[in-house]
Design a protein around this motif. Structure first.
Motif, short mmCIF file in Angstrom:
data_model
loop_
_atom_site.label_atom_id
_atom_site.label_comp_id
_atom_site.label_asym_id
_atom_site.label_seq_id
_atom_site.Cartn_x
_atom_site.Cartn_y
_atom_site.Cartn_z
N GLU A 55 -16.08 -37.42 30.52
CA GLU A 55 -16.42 -37.37 29.09
C GLU A 55 -17.46 -36.30 28.80
O GLU A 55 -17.38 -35.56 27.84
N ARG A 56 -18.49 -36.25 29.68
CA ARG A 56 -19.59 -35.31 29.40
C ARG A 56 -20.32 -34.92 30.67
O ARG A 56 -20.24 -35.60 31.71
N PHE A 57 -21.04 -33.79 30.58
CA PHE A 57 -21.99 -33.39 31.61
C PHE A 57 -23.39 -33.70 31.07
O PHE A 57 -23.61 -33.65 29.85
N THR A 58 -24.32 -33.97 31.98
CA THR A 58 -25.71 -34.09 31.55
C THR A 58 -26.56 -33.06 32.29
O THR A 58 -26.31 -32.75 33.46
N GLY A 59 -27.55 -32.52 31.58
CA GLY A 59 -28.36 -31.41 32.09
C GLY A 59 -29.02 -31.71 33.43
O GLY A 59 -29.41 -32.84 33.71
N ALA A 60 -29.13 -30.68 34.28
CA ALA A 60 -29.78 -30.80 35.59
C ALA A 60 -30.14 -29.40 36.05
O ALA A 60 -29.78 -28.41 35.40
N SER A 61 -30.83 -29.31 37.18
CA SER A 61 -31.08 -28.01 37.79
C SER A 61 -29.93 -27.70 38.73
O SER A 61 -29.52 -28.56 39.51
N LEU B 224 -21.75 -28.44 40.38
CA LEU B 224 -21.16 -29.06 39.18
C LEU B 224 -21.21 -30.58 39.26
O LEU B 224 -21.35 -31.26 38.24
N ILE B 225 -21.14 -31.10 40.48
CA ILE B 225 -21.25 -32.55 40.67
C ILE B 225 -22.64 -33.02 40.19
O ILE B 225 -22.78 -34.11 39.62
N ARG B 226 -23.66 -32.17 40.35
CA ARG B 226 -25.01 -32.53 39.89
C ARG B 226 -25.05 -32.71 38.36
O ARG B 226 -25.92 -33.37 37.82
N LEU B 227 -24.09 -32.05 37.68
CA LEU B 227 -24.05 -32.16 36.21
C LEU B 227 -23.17 -33.33 35.76
O LEU B 227 -23.12 -33.65 34.57
N GLY B 228 -22.42 -33.91 36.72
CA GLY B 228 -21.58 -35.06 36.37
C GLY B 228 -20.10 -34.86 36.63
O GLY B 228 -19.29 -35.73 36.31
N ALA C 168 -21.20 -24.32 32.31
CA ALA C 168 -21.28 -25.78 32.46
C ALA C 168 -22.56 -26.31 31.80
O ALA C 168 -22.53 -27.36 31.13
N THR C 169 -23.66 -25.61 31.97
CA THR C 169 -24.92 -26.09 31.38
C THR C 169 -24.90 -25.94 29.85
O THR C 169 -25.56 -26.70 29.14
N TRP D 171 -12.95 -21.99 35.44
CA TRP D 171 -11.84 -22.88 35.08
C TRP D 171 -12.11 -24.32 35.51
O TRP D 171 -11.76 -25.27 34.81
N THR D 172 -12.74 -24.51 36.67
CA THR D 172 -13.02 -25.88 37.14
C THR D 172 -13.95 -26.59 36.15
O THR D 172 -13.87 -27.81 35.99
N VAL D 173 -14.83 -25.83 35.50
CA VAL D 173 -15.73 -26.43 34.51
C VAL D 173 -14.91 -26.92 33.32
O VAL D 173 -15.06 -28.05 32.84
N PHE D 174 -14.00 -26.05 32.88
CA PHE D 174 -13.14 -26.38 31.74
C PHE D 174 -12.34 -27.65 32.03
O PHE D 174 -12.30 -28.59 31.21
N MET D 175 -11.73 -27.69 33.20
CA MET D 175 -10.89 -28.85 33.55
C MET D 175 -11.70 -30.12 33.77
O MET D 175 -11.22 -31.22 33.53
N SER D 176 -12.97 -29.96 34.19
CA SER D 176 -13.83 -31.14 34.37
C SER D 176 -14.07 -31.84 33.04
O SER D 176 -14.31 -33.05 33.01
N LEU D 177 -14.03 -31.08 31.97
CA LEU D 177 -14.32 -31.66 30.66
C LEU D 177 -13.04 -31.83 29.82
O LEU D 177 -13.09 -31.98 28.60
#
Ligand code: EPZ
Length: 419
Positions: free
Chosen positions: A359-365, A339-343, A380-381, A311-317
């Motif tokens: 607005e968006r996440f960007t790819g990361a490890s 998740l902070i590493r993804l933005g 999230a990825t 759910w935190t992923v959903f709300m982040s976006l």
């Protein structure tokens, strides 16, 4: 195995998949097979590491366990050992579910204490308190809970906290107790109802499962049965949120919407459309910008803690800011720094996180640390632009039935790299 996923994100999920059987129902049902000296057959078993771990626990006790394409055959006619070793219990806390059945069957048990957990403290004091009330002598030595029960006697037991595991364990042990056991403040989770239903089919006399008060009359002689595990509402919720964050359209078949109204209503509240049709649920998040909505995790029928991380992923976006409050496991936030590493943008205060929609996440490890954190990172990825790596997916494999295959079927670009 330290497999990882390579995910190319930014593609809306689309299509239809079938839900698997519920992990958190299958595990106690497997333990319940110990209450008989015959052959229990469980259908709709998900293909999971935790199921294989529980099978190993049962084998140590002397059961003959066969796993074939969604069916488990458990022969408990030669069980002769009442111990669950640390090597298995430390891998999976749900191994503790054998405590109740061992006490019922042998009047004796030696089960390792589970120890630490990525979700924060997860004590077993309620399980032990309840067994003492039934008449067990308990002492802890060298990391093991040792139990001896000359006779088990039904009584009234008040659970200080509504606990799924303690309710299940107690229901199983109480089948062997003389008289009536009443559990007050029992857990109401659907997986507890499934366990009570199977026990009743085996010959138990359990009333009120699914409510705050369960009554068990004993002792009863239990016979093995053939049983079909209920669908996994947490897996279903995870896939709905995966569709939501990728702004896709997905239909889940063999899905029990009636067990997840709180989650479905919350998704609806964000403006994303959910349609229920017999045993299928369709989510359509195309062309929608979901609105931020606050969530508090609670025992069933509240919003499940096991969907908190996704759910935190959903709300982040989502559009706007929201607050998520975790009341079951106040420290269950290991996904947050990943998740902070993804933005993602979070502020944590006590057991709440303030989520700022981005607005968006960007790819990361990113690295997984428990089953649901792993699920959150995977979805999230899928939403992140570019390529990501999800490390330590063995956490995911514990609790999700071939998740990458199901996601690929929905059009995701996700590859497992075996190591
Ligand atoms: C079950 O764990 C699930 N596991 C968990 O699923 C789930 O997160 C949890 O219920 C809550 O819904 C299985 O069903 C196998 P609890 P369980 O006892 O039974 C406190 C997943 O990812 N408590 O209901 O262990 C405890 O600390 C997972 O699939 C005590 O204080 O959970 C928590 O705050 C992980 N003393 C609350 O009760 C005890 O003796 C609820 O825990 C027992 C619990």
């Amino acid at each position: 195995m330290m497999d990882h996923f390579v995910v190319e994100g930014g593609r809306p999920l689309s299509g239809t998949i079938t839900c698997s059987g519920a992990k958190n129902a299958a595990l106690p049902l497997m333990a319940a097979s110990l209450l008989t000296d015959g052959v229990t057959v469980l259908n709709n078993i998900p293909d999971l590491q935790d199921v294989r771990t529980m099978a190993m626990v049962l084998r140590v006790i002397g059961a003959d366990v066969r796993i074939e394409e969604g069916t488990l055959t458990i022969d408990c006619s030669h069980c002769n050992f009442w111990e669950a070793p640390y090597e298995l219990v430390r891998k999976m806390r749900a191994s503790f579910y054998v405590l109740g059945p061992l006490i019922a069957r042998f009047g004796e048990a030696k089960v390792s204490l589970p120890g630490g957990c990525a979700l924060g403290p997860r004590p077993v004091d309620l399980h032990l308190k309840a067994m003492k009330r039934l008449g067990c002598d308990i002492y802890i030595e060298s990391g093991y809970v040792n139990v001896k029960a000359k006779s088990l006697k039904g009584t009234r037991i008040n659970m200080d906290v509504s606990s799924v595991g303690a309710t299940g364990n107690l229901m199983m042990a109480a089948c062997a107790a003389t008289g009536t056991t009443v559990i007050n403040n029992s857990a109401c989770e659907p997986e507890i109802i499934d366990l009570a239903n199977m026990l009743n089919a085996m010959g138990a006399d359990i009333n009120g499962a699914g409510s705050k008060q369960v009554e068990i009359n004993g002792p009863v002689d239990l016979k093995p049965v053939k049983w079909k595990v209920i669908p996994d509402r947490i897996e279903a919720g995870t896939f709905l949120l995966a569709a939501a964050v990728t702004r896709g359209k997905v239909t889940l078949k063999e899905c029990r919407a009636d067990l997840m109204y709180t989650v479905l209503d919350k998704i609806n509240e964000t403006g994303v459309n959910i349609q229920i049709d017999n045993d299928s649920v369709t989510i359509d998040a195309r062309d929608v910008k979901p609105c931020a909505t606050d969530v508090i995790t609670e025992a069933y029928p509240g919003f499940p803690t096991d969907l908190q991380a996704p759910w935190t992923v959903f709300m982040s976006l989502a559009k706007g800011d929201s607050i998520l409050t975790e009341t079951i496991y106040p420290e269950r936030f290991t996904h947050v720094p990943e998740l902070i590493r993804l933005g993602a943008q979070f502020r944590k205060k006590l057991n709440s996180i303030y989520i700022e929609g981005v607005e968006r996440f960007t790819g990361a490890s990113v690295m997984c640390s428990d089953i649901r954190a792993a699920a959150a990172l995977v979805i999230a990825t899928l939403a992140a632009e570019g390529t990501s790596k999800v490390l330590r997916v063995y956490h995911l494999d514990r609790g999700y039935d071939r998740m990458e295959d199901k996601l690929s079927k929905l059009g995701a670009k996700i590859r497992r790299i075996r190591e």
